[in-house]
Enzyme design. Structure first.
Site: not given
Ligand code: ADP
Ligand code: F6P
Length: 320
Positions: A11, A72, A103, A125, A127, A171
């Site tokens: 995000g 993502r 994370d 982020t 959050d 979330r």
């Molecule tokens: P955020 O970084 O905001 O927590 P996501 O959890 O959607 O957002 O992770 C962003 C991207 O990081 C994912 O689409 C993926 O490409 C990578 N990623 C997430 N989790 C993993 C994982 N367990 N192992 C490897 N890459 C990951």
């Molecule tokens: O992690 C940031 C965040 O804005 C959360 O607060 C929210 O639940 C989520 O991303 C929304 O994700 P998306 O952009 O996929 O709707």
């Protein structure tokens, strides 16, 4: 390292651009080249990469969103996806990467580091839900946006002597709800970290404060608790106070970053480049006890950040 890459992932958050700016300028100052990887890890898999120079990051410190786009990338979670990403790095001469995200993105940075491409991750982020750091870039801007919008909502809530149930983002985490709730003087704050009781935590409070002259009510609900429309109906039915639900939504993710976010973005981006320039990877940048520090990614992902229950209780105590 001669050449490093920078990407934004997950995000988006206000301040990500300011990190990109800091990374590009810090690296160039140290004699390195910088490549911008677009659309998060997808850009690494697909080779969507641009050369950056000191002027390609002009006029972005104050801009929300991310000029590198974000995504993502489910493919990056597969062994094949990572292999493609590593091949792109070799082809482009990228020897290390600054990853800006949450994370999930950090897990990606760890995987890439294990495959021979050192990554340093910067927490971005809204959050504030990354355990290893007390602050994440974007949090302050998102809360200020939420606060300003609730202030506007308060006007109409007050004129109509209503109750407003407001959903803010988060979330899995109640940090935005907690701090925004305190800042707007909410009657009740609902977060995923603390179980609530409708009667005790909302109805009784509305009735009690109504009896001492309060005429309008703001209830702040974190997205992770959800069901604000149903909750508004229940409140209206039980208390007789006309109630409306408002979901603030993605507007909280946009806008020009606040000073705090620009500052953290600039300092953390610089620190990330410093580590890569020394050949150090597999680290996350964090803010702890008023200092910018760094941790091993794996250790950082194991850390636990307890919810600030003390602040939550204070909010309850003073919302009378
Ligand atoms: P955020 O970084 O905001 O927590 P996501 O959890 O959607 O957002 O992770 C962003 C991207 O990081 C994912 O689409 C993926 O490409 C990578 N990623 C997430 N989790 C993993 C994982 N367990 N192992 C490897 N890459 C990951
Ligand atoms: O992690 C940031 C965040 O804005 C959360 O607060 C929210 O639940 C989520 O991303 C929304 O994700 P998306 O952009 O996929 O709707």
């Amino acid at each position: 390292m001669k050449t490093i890459g920078v990407l934004t992932s997950g995000g988006d958050a206000p301040g990500m651009n300011a990190v990109v700016r800091s990374v590009v300028r810090s690296a160039i100052a140290l004699g390195m080249n910088v490549k911008g990887i677009r659309r998060g890890y997808n850009g690494l898999i697909e080779g969507d990469i641009i050369d950056m120079n000191i002027r390609s990051v002009s006029e972005i410190i104050h801009r929300g969103g991310t000029i590198l786009f974000t995504a993502r990338s489910p493919e990056f979670k597969t062994e094949e996806g990572i292999k493609k990403a590593v091949e792109t790095c070799h082809r482009e001469g990228i020897e290390g990467i600054v990853v800006i995200g949450g994370d999930g993105s950090f897990r990606g940075g760890r995987d890439l580091s294990l495959h021979g491409i050192p990554c340093v991750c910067v927490p971005g982020t809204i959050d504030n839900d990354i355990s290893s750091t007390e602050y994440t870039i974007g949090f302050d801007t998102a809360m200020n946006t939420a606060m300003e919008m609730v202030d506007k909502l308060r006007d109409t809530t007050q004129s109509h002597e209503r109750c407003s149930v407001v959903e803010v983002m988060g979330r899995h985490a109640g940090w935005i709800a907690l701090e925004t709730g305190i800042a707007v003087g909410a009657t009740s704050i609902l977060v995923p970290e603390v179980e609530y009781d409708l009667q005790r935590d909302i109805i009784d409070k509305i009735n009690r404060t109504k009896a001492t002259g309060k005429k309008h009510f703001i209830i702040i609900v974190a997205e992770g608790v959800g069901k604000v429309t149903e909750l508004a109906k229940e409140i209206e039915e039980i208390t007789g106070v006309e109630t409306r639900a408002t979901i603030l939504g993605h507007v909280q993710r946009g806008g020009s970053p606040t000073l705090r976010d620009r500052l953290f973005a600039s300092l953390m981006g610089h620190e990330a480049v410093k580590l890569l320039s020394q050949g150090i990877g597999n680290r996350v940048i964090a803010y702890r006890e008023e200092k910018i520090v760094n941790y091993d990614i794996y250790e950082a992902l194991q850390m636990v950040k307890p919810f600030d229950i003390e602040a939550y209780n204070i909010a309850n105590e003073i919302s009378i």
